[in-house]
Structures are given as structure tokens and as C-alpha cells.
Design a protein around this motif. Structure first.
Motif, PDB file in Angstrom:
ATOM      1  N   GLN A   1       2.641  -1.401   4.411  1.00 25.83           N
ATOM      2  CA  GLN A   1       2.454   0.027   4.112  1.00 25.83           C
ATOM      3  C   GLN A   1       3.793   0.665   3.744  1.00 25.83           C
ATOM      4  O   GLN A   1       4.781   0.476   4.436  1.00 25.83           O
ATOM      5  CB  GLN A   1       1.894   0.719   5.368  1.00 25.83           C
ATOM      6  CG  GLN A   1       1.711   2.210   5.233  1.00 25.83           C
ATOM      7  CD  GLN A   1       0.513   2.562   4.348  1.00 25.83           C
ATOM      8  OE1 GLN A   1      -0.591   2.145   4.622  1.00 25.83           O
ATOM      9  NE2 GLN A   1       0.758   3.329   3.299  1.00 25.83           N
TER      10      GLN A   1
ATOM     11  N   GLU B   1       0.854  -1.196   0.000  1.00 26.97           N
ATOM     12  CA  GLU B   1       0.000   0.000   0.000  1.00 26.97           C
ATOM     13  C   GLU B   1       0.885   1.240   0.000  1.00 26.97           C
ATOM     14  O   GLU B   1       1.616   1.471   0.958  1.00 26.97           O
ATOM     15  CB  GLU B   1      -0.890  -0.069   1.251  1.00 26.97           C
ATOM     16  CG  GLU B   1      -1.801   1.097   1.458  1.00 26.97           C
ATOM     17  CD  GLU B   1      -2.721   1.355   0.275  1.00 26.97           C
ATOM     18  OE1 GLU B   1      -3.419   0.431  -0.157  1.00 26.97           O
ATOM     19  OE2 GLU B   1      -2.712   2.504  -0.218  1.00 26.97           O
TER      20      GLU B   1
ATOM     21  N   ALA C   1      -4.268   0.827   4.338  1.00 27.13           N
ATOM     22  CA  ALA C   1      -3.780  -0.508   4.734  1.00 27.13           C
ATOM     23  C   ALA C   1      -4.763  -1.130   5.722  1.00 27.13           C
ATOM     24  O   ALA C   1      -5.105  -2.317   5.626  1.00 27.13           O
ATOM     25  CB  ALA C   1      -2.391  -0.388   5.350  1.00 27.13           C
ATOM     26  N   GLN C   2      -5.252  -0.313   6.654  1.00 29.73           N
ATOM     27  CA  GLN C   2      -6.213  -0.826   7.648  1.00 29.73           C
ATOM     28  C   GLN C   2      -7.519  -1.273   6.992  1.00 29.73           C
ATOM     29  O   GLN C   2      -8.136  -2.245   7.412  1.00 29.73           O
ATOM     30  CB  GLN C   2      -6.498   0.234   8.711  1.00 29.73           C
ATOM     31  CG  GLN C   2      -5.353   0.383   9.700  1.00 29.73           C
ATOM     32  CD  GLN C   2      -5.402   1.694  10.461  1.00 29.73           C
ATOM     33  OE1 GLN C   2      -6.456   2.314  10.585  1.00 29.73           O
ATOM     34  NE2 GLN C   2      -4.257   2.132  10.948  1.00 29.73           N
TER      35      GLN C   2
ATOM     36  N   ASN D   1       5.094   4.480   3.334  1.00 34.00           N
ATOM     37  CA  ASN D   1       4.817   5.927   3.387  1.00 34.00           C
ATOM     38  C   ASN D   1       5.993   6.655   2.750  1.00 34.00           C
ATOM     39  O   ASN D   1       7.111   6.595   3.257  1.00 34.00           O
ATOM     40  CB  ASN D   1       4.633   6.405   4.839  1.00 34.00           C
ATOM     41  CG  ASN D   1       3.244   6.109   5.379  1.00 34.00           C
ATOM     42  OD1 ASN D   1       3.079   5.783   6.536  1.00 34.00           O
ATOM     43  ND2 ASN D   1       2.230   6.212   4.543  1.00 34.00           N
TER      44      ASN D   1
ATOM     45  N   THR E   1      -0.004   8.239   6.499  1.00 32.77           N
ATOM     46  CA  THR E   1      -1.049   7.405   7.132  1.00 32.77           C
ATOM     47  C   THR E   1      -1.043   5.947   6.660  1.00 32.77           C
ATOM     48  O   THR E   1      -0.470   5.604   5.619  1.00 32.77           O
ATOM     49  CB  THR E   1      -2.516   7.919   6.953  1.00 32.77           C
ATOM     50  OG1 THR E   1      -3.055   7.432   5.726  1.00 32.77           O
ATOM     51  CG2 THR E   1      -2.637   9.421   7.060  1.00 32.77           C
ATOM     52  N   SER E   2      -1.715   5.115   7.480  1.00 28.84           N
ATOM     53  CA  SER E   2      -1.877   3.716   7.076  1.00 28.84           C
ATOM     54  C   SER E   2      -3.375   3.391   7.018  1.00 28.84           C
ATOM     55  O   SER E   2      -3.791   2.267   7.237  1.00 28.84           O
ATOM     56  CB  SER E   2      -1.141   2.794   8.051  1.00 28.84           C
ATOM     57  OG  SER E   2      -1.528   3.086   9.366  1.00 28.84           O
TER      58      SER E   2
ATOM     59  N   GLU F   1      -6.589  -4.874   5.259  1.00 22.89           N
ATOM     60  CA  GLU F   1      -5.919  -6.021   5.872  1.00 22.89           C
ATOM     61  C   GLU F   1      -6.850  -7.190   6.209  1.00 22.89           C
ATOM     62  O   GLU F   1      -6.421  -8.331   6.193  1.00 22.89           O
ATOM     63  CB  GLU F   1      -5.051  -5.614   7.070  1.00 22.89           C
ATOM     64  CG  GLU F   1      -5.789  -5.012   8.205  1.00 22.89           C
ATOM     65  CD  GLU F   1      -4.848  -4.305   9.197  1.00 22.89           C
ATOM     66  OE1 GLU F   1      -3.632  -4.284   8.981  1.00 22.89           O
ATOM     67  OE2 GLU F   1      -5.384  -3.774  10.182  1.00 22.89           O
TER      68      GLU F   1
ATOM     69  N   ASP G   1       1.278   5.252   0.135  1.00 21.64           N
ATOM     70  CA  ASP G   1       0.651   6.527   0.482  1.00 21.64           C
ATOM     71  C   ASP G   1       1.743   7.472   0.942  1.00 21.64           C
ATOM     72  O   ASP G   1       2.767   7.029   1.458  1.00 21.64           O
ATOM     73  CB  ASP G   1      -0.337   6.359   1.660  1.00 21.64           C
ATOM     74  CG  ASP G   1      -1.674   5.792   1.208  1.00 21.64           C
ATOM     75  OD1 ASP G   1      -2.361   6.480   0.446  1.00 21.64           O
ATOM     76  OD2 ASP G   1      -2.008   4.669   1.614  1.00 21.64           O
TER      77      ASP G   1
END
Ligand SMILES: Nc1nc2c(ncn2[C@@H]2O[C@H](COP(=O)(O)OP(=O)(O)OP(=O)(O)O)[C@@H](O)[C@H]2O)c(=O)[nH]1
Ligand SMILES: [Mg+2]
Length: 223
Positions: A84, A63, A72-73, A86, A68-69, A76, A65
Motif C-alpha cells: 500500500q 495499491e 489493498a485488503q 498512501n 486507507t488500505s 491481498e 490511495d
């Protein structure tokens, strides 16, 4: 002043992409690179695709980005695992990052996976320039973005295997001409697979998922 470039500045990245491609080919894993503008519906499409693939394929997600995650949240629960990245400012993912995750010592993504989805950074420009070593490239165009995007940002659509036209449930409220969009996309690449769909109503999602499943099955057989 003239500056002469003797070497392609993306050479290192291209070499990494080639290495990723060889690694994936040797292990029979398929990697799908998902591109599109910020908010085009990449994570929503992945949610629906992962749900349809659950129990049939072992899927992992990389993921991308800036911060932020949150995405991903969201993903999952529908797959084997999400990693993730970043970038903290960088507007695209590069093959080197992906290569590290494929082969890292602890839980390499190459182990126990059939398919790896990469959600690239939301951007119609830079991600199109960087090969990650993927087997399949999918670019999204949401109806809210307008008809002119294939003409203004051709590369991201031209180099894709498939284009998913997202948020089609919003068509009655926005000024989007689907026929014209399909025509413009075909002018860029007549072999493009085009899937108009809505993850809100579910319309069109099955056609997209069955195409992807067919791609996986045929590519797995030839590997
Ligand atoms: N009406 C409608 N809204 C949608 C659809 N797909 C996604 N959305 C909404 O569009 C917004 C952005 O969707 P995401 O899936 O997060 O988009 P994204 O491309 O992953 O966004 P970034 O990762 O931030 O670039 C969310 O509010 C979604 O609920 C759709 O098919 N129809
Ligand atoms: Mg997202």
C-alpha cells in the motif's frame, strides 16, 4: 512577469521511470499501470483479473490511495502480495516510489513475481502525466461518468494501450452511448484496445483477461 523554465520539472521522475523500465526489462517482469477516476472500478477490475490469473502467474500489486488500505485488503487474497502507498494528499503516483519498492532490501517486488499491477490514485488528470516505467497502461471509463470524458480528459485515454469501459450493466439506467464513446476513443488513438465489461455480471471480463494474458506471453517471449 515572465518565468523561463530551463529544465523540465518532471525530469527526475522521467529518469526514475526509465530506470524502472530497464529493471523490469532485465528481469522479464511486466508492470501494468491502472488509471481511472475515483470509483471507476479499478479495484473491482483488479479483483477479477487477479482471480483469472491465480495459479498461472505470480502477481503482486502496488495499491495507491490517498488514505486507507481498504483496497489493498480487498486484493491481498488474490495475489502474492500487496504493497500500500498512501500519498496523504498527492493525486498521483510517481516512478520514484515504484522504484524503491522494486528494489527494496526486504522483499523486493522484483523477486518471485511475473506481473506487477499498479492501481494509481483515482484521478483522470495527474496520473496521466507521470510515466511509472510501466509496460502496459490501462485507463478505465465507467458508463456512469458520461460520454464526454474522452473529449474532456483526452490524455489519460490517448496514452493508454487499452481502455476498459466499466459498469456496462448500468447502461440501461444511465445516459451513455457506447458507440459514441468508442468513436471518440478511436479518434484519440486508433490503436486503442477497448473492452466494455461489467465485473458485476462478468460479461466482457474474459475478453479483457485473454488480451492481457496474450500481452504478457508475447512480451515475456521477447524479453
Ligand atoms: N454496477 C456495477 N458496479 C460496479 C462495477 N464495478 C465496480 N462497481 C462498484 O463501483 C464502486 C467503486 O468500485 P471500485 O472498484 O472500488 O472503484 P475504484 O476505481 O477502485 O475506486 P477508488 O480506488 O476509490 O478510486 C463499488 O461500489 C463497486 O462495487 C460494475 O461493473 N458494475
Ligand atoms: Mg480502488
Amino acid at each position: 512577469m515572465r518565468v523561463y523554465l530551463a529544465r523540465d520539472l518532471r525530469e527526475a521522475s522521467k529518469n526514475c521511470a526509465q530506470k524502472n523500465r530497464e529493471l523490469l526489462e532485465n528481469t522479464g517482469i511486466i508492470m501494468v499501470n491502472v488509471l481511472g477516476a475515483p470509483g471507476a472500478g479499478k479495484t473491482s477490475l483488479l479483483e477479477e483479473t487477479l482471480k483469472a490469473f491465480m495459479g498461472r502467474y505470480r502477481a503482486s500489486v502496488i495499491e495507491g490511495d490517498l488514505y486507507t488500505s481498504e483496497d489493498a485488503q480487498r486484493l491481498e487474497r488474490w495475489c502474492r502480495g500487496v504493497v500500500q502507498i498512501n500519498t496523504e494528499g498527492a493525486c498521483h503516483l510517481e516512478a520514484g516510489y515504484i522504484g524503491c519498492l522494486l528494489t527494496r532490501e526486504k522483499e523486493p517486488l522484483l523477486a518471485g513475481t511475473d506481473i506487477i499491477f499498479v492501481e494509481n490514485i483515482g484521478n483522470l488528470i495527474c496520473p496521466a502525466e507521470f510515466d511509472l516505467g510501466e509496460d502496459i497502461r490501462v485507463s478505465l471509463l465507467s458508463v456512469a461518468e458520461g460520454n464526454d470524458k474522452p473529449r474532456k480528459y483526452p490524455l489519460v485515454f490517448k496514452e493508454a494501450h487499452a481502455v476498459v469501459i466499466t459498469k456496462c450493466d448500468l447502461m440501461p439506467y444511465v445516459d451513455f452511448d457506447l458507440e459514441r464513446a468508442v468513436e471518440d476513443l478511436r479518434l484519440l488513438n486508433e490503436e486503442l484496445e477497448i473492452f466494455p465489461l461489467s465485473t458485476k455480471t462478468g460479461e466482457g471480463v474474459e475478453a479483457w483477461c485473454s488480451w492481457l494474458k496474450k500481452q504478457l506471453e508475447s512480451r515475456t517471449k521477447t524479453k
